[in-house]
Design an enzyme around this catalytic site. Structure first.
Site, PDB file in Angstrom:
ATOM      1  N   ASP A 105       0.851  -1.186   0.000  1.00  0.00           N
ATOM      2  CA  ASP A 105       0.000   0.000   0.000  1.00  0.00           C
ATOM      3  C   ASP A 105       0.887   1.237   0.000  1.00  0.00           C
ATOM      4  OD1 ASP A 105      -2.773   1.010   0.268  1.00  0.00           O
ATOM      5  OD2 ASP A 105      -3.088  -0.899   1.295  1.00  0.00           O
ATOM      6  N   ASP A 213      -3.102   4.549  -2.417  1.00  0.00           N
ATOM      7  CA  ASP A 213      -4.223   5.022  -1.609  1.00  0.00           C
ATOM      8  C   ASP A 213      -4.640   6.433  -2.038  1.00  0.00           C
ATOM      9  OD1 ASP A 213      -5.846   4.534   0.913  1.00  0.00           O
ATOM     10  OD2 ASP A 213      -4.792   6.357   1.540  1.00  0.00           O
ATOM     11  N   GLU A 270      -6.530   3.923  -6.035  1.00  0.00           N
ATOM     12  CA  GLU A 270      -7.858   4.042  -5.439  1.00  0.00           C
ATOM     13  C   GLU A 270      -8.446   5.361  -5.929  1.00  0.00           C
ATOM     14  OE1 GLU A 270      -9.856   3.995  -0.976  1.00  0.00           O
ATOM     15  OE2 GLU A 270      -7.910   4.939  -1.268  1.00  0.00           O
ATOM     16  N   HIS A 347     -10.536  -4.061   2.265  1.00  0.00           N
ATOM     17  CA  HIS A 347     -10.466  -3.733   3.686  1.00  0.00           C
ATOM     18  C   HIS A 347     -11.423  -2.618   4.088  1.00  0.00           C
ATOM     19  CE1 HIS A 347      -8.027  -0.829   1.611  1.00  0.00           C
ATOM     20  NE2 HIS A 347      -8.016  -0.053   2.682  1.00  0.00           N
ATOM     21  N   ASP A 348     -12.003  -1.916   3.106  1.00  0.00           N
ATOM     22  CA  ASP A 348     -12.931  -0.818   3.386  1.00  0.00           C
ATOM     23  C   ASP A 348     -14.384  -1.197   3.112  1.00  0.00           C
ATOM     24  OD1 ASP A 348     -11.069   1.060   4.236  1.00  0.00           O
ATOM     25  OD2 ASP A 348     -10.695   1.814   2.216  1.00  0.00           O
TER      26      ASP A 348
END
Length: 603
Positions: A105, A213, A270, A347-348
């Site tokens: 990430d 991210d 993202e 994960h979100d």
């Protein structure tokens, strides 16, 4: 593969499968209650057997863990409960020995407020690193009240996106938690330093790429204008469409790409708050040399609230909305050199079976298999989130109380409800619990169940086998760990895990259609079944027809006609079943509840 003069070059990362890992919740190797890097290394053979080509590891960097590692205090070190830099280097080597790539990430829109850079920045207005973050003086109302520079709302809770700093008497911007100050990318020294610390440090150690991210938030709009008022009950307004995709975004990504390309590293960005396909293409066009692919959130955002993600009732949408969202993300790459992604979980996000199908004991396995088949047939690079491959569902409301929810986005949402409606308003709090039970990020972060007979679902099965003392996991184990776990499905070809293995292999076998094919939705308005087909760009050769039943009832579905498949009406069609959740069936037979089938259509 040439389309309208553009080339879809077939590359390993396009037909590869990415498996995402949340370190704290994947595997605890030493029994201390927290997942770790040695735990990931111990499961590499499992991931290889599943068919994973790339492993994406969520932030494992040194961090105060306010936002589970997305608040980084040192990019060049590892959060000690996860391990050390040496553990990370060993993991990279072991993965590479098995033919698995490693993706990390890249979280650089903001740092932790405990990062040395920010500590210096906030120490005084004339500190050399003052300009590394976004500082602004206060505004004042007519009656002299101090207010933030604009009305932007933080992504977490119902708070301003600005935090007042007493030391220097100014506000700093933080689009997320107050402990996550935004980096000022307009400062060349700051961004060049962060590239070196966050990217090159790990690329030199063999990392193969990054999930980037909040990739479209680095460049803030000139003047930082107010967001339009869409939530009249709050002084703070959702502002994503204002601060995303700013004026220098492509310049910054071009700089990053120059570094990444030297190492042959891949990227997935993202990309929230970007409904315009024209804007998305500027990020993922191969010619633009920005990002290899992006996550669009059209599908997973279906059913989310308008003023806040969680202000939504469960299942407040119908299947045509899901179809339309899939259509938007799939047709992005039609007739151009861009690339897309396929995902339903991360994960979100809450668990896809609970979100889009049926997580009751009767239908959850069928639902998980149907969604796996659907994903296997969609174009783009496929992403699988830990636990998705065994059909993990959301934690049930009656056996996983609200106090078990640890994500700051969850408890800040509950705080907002209490502030608006009263701390003792049981009905409103229970309504908020319903929303969280359906949508909360916590569901993806519940510890992985490796063995239902082990302690805490076998989260520390490695340590348990070695006879170590086992502490309770940092987050309560899943109430259904005894029923939904890896050990009970290993070696069972009829299990959800067994089916996922088949679908990953199937996807690679028919990659020209499943991965690289052009996508077409059929019968968009049908609220019960989902039909689509794929064809090799240009329309030549066999086609792939997919039939999915999203209901609890048996459904009779007419097979696609020649006209629907973009063929002459007089064409004679032969449907050959090549993938199914329920065994071999003729195309004319009714679909069982949550059944999915894929047919090769020969003319």
């Amino acid at each position: 593969m040439t389309v309208n003069g553009k080339v879809h070059v077939q590359k390993w990362w396009k037909h590869g499968v990415v498996y995402q890992i949340y370190p704290a919740s994947f595997c605890d190797s030493n029994g201390d209650g927290v997942g770790d890097l040695p735990g990931i290394t111990s499961k590499l053979d499992y991931l290889k057997d599943l068919g994973a080509d790339i492993v994406w590891i969520c932030p494992m960097y040194d961090s105060p863990q306010v936002d589970m590692g997305y608040d980084i205090s040192n990019y060049e070190d590892v959060y000690r409960p996860y391990g050390t830099v040496q553990d990370m280097e060993h993991l990279i080597k072991e993965a590479h020995d098995r033919g698995i790539k490693i993706m990390l990430d890249l979280v650089i829109n903001h740092t932790s407020d405990q990062h040395e850079w920010f500590k210096e920045s906030r120490s005084s207005k004339d500190n050399p690193k003052r300009d590394w973050y976004i500082w602004k003086p206060a505004k004042y109302t007519e009656d002299g009240k101090r207010v933030p520079p604009n009305n932007w709302r933080s992504n977490f809770g119902d708070h301003s996106a600005w935090t007042w700093d007493e030391t220097t008497q100014e506000y700093y911007l933080r689009l997320f938690a107050k402990e996550q100050p935004d980096v000022n990318f307009d400062c060349e020294e700051a961004r060049k330093t962060i590239y070196k610390s966050a990217m090159e440090f790990w690329l030199e150690r063999g990392v193969d790429g990054f999930r980037v991210d909040t990739v479209n938030m680095y460049s803030k709009p000139i003047g930082l204008p107010d967001a339009p008022i869409i939530d009249p009950d709050s002084p703070w307004q959702p502002a994503g469409h204002v601060y995303c995709n700013g004026p220098r975004m492509h310049e910054f990504l071009g700089e990053m790409n120059e570094i990444l390309s030297r190492y042959g590293a891949i990227t997935v960005g993202e990309l929230p708050n970007t409904p315009s396909m024209e804007k998305v293409l500027k990020y993922v066009s191969a010619e633009a040399k920005q990002l290899d692919m992006v996550f669009q959130f059209d599908v997973v955002d279906v059913g989310h609230g308008v003023t806040h993600h969680y202000t939504a009732k469960p299942k407040n949408f119908e299947l045509p909305e899901v179809k339309s969202a899939i259509d938007r993300t799939q047709t992005l790459i039609k007739g151009n050199d861009a690339w897309t992604t396929v995902f339903l979980e991360n994960h979100d996000q809450a668990r896809s079976v609970s979100r889009f199908a049926d997580d009751s004991p009767r239908f959850r396995e069928a639902s998980a298999k149907m969604l796996a088949l659907m994903q296997a047939c969609l174009s783009g690079t496929q992403y699988v989130y830990q636990g998705q491959e065994i059909g993990v569902v959301n934690a049930p409301k009656d056996s996983y109380p609200l106090e078990n929810y640890l994500d700051l986005n969850s408890y800040l949402y509950v705080d907002m409800i209490k502030e608006r409606y009263g701390a003792n308003n049981a009905a409103k709090i229970d309504e908020a619990f319903d929303s969280l039970q359906y949508l909360a990020r916590d569901h993806s972060r519940v510890p992985m169940a490796w063995n239902g007979k082990g302690k805490y679902g076998g989260f520390a099965d490695v340590a348990e086998k070695e006879g170590k003392d086992i502490k309770e996991p940092w987050m309560k184990a899943h109430p259904l760990a005894g029923e939904i776990n890896v050990a009970s499905q290993l070696g069972d070809s009829n299990s959800v895990l067994g089916f996922w293995k088949k679908m990953i292999a199937f996807r690679k076998q028919y990659a020209d259609l499943t991965v690289y094919g052009d996508y077409y939705t059929l019968r968009l308005e049908d609220k019960d079944t989902f039909l689509f087909f794929k064809e090799i760009p240009g329309g030549n050769g066999d086609k792939l027809a997919v039939l999915l039943n999203f209901t609890k009832d048996e459904k009779k579905v007419e097979p696609p006609t020649a006209r629907e498949l973009r063929l002459p009406e007089e064409s004679s069609l032969k449907f050959e079943l090549i993938a199914s959740t329920h065994g071999a069936k003729e195309v004319q037979e009714a679909l069982a509840p949550f059944e999915g089938r894929a047919y090769l259509v020969k003319v």
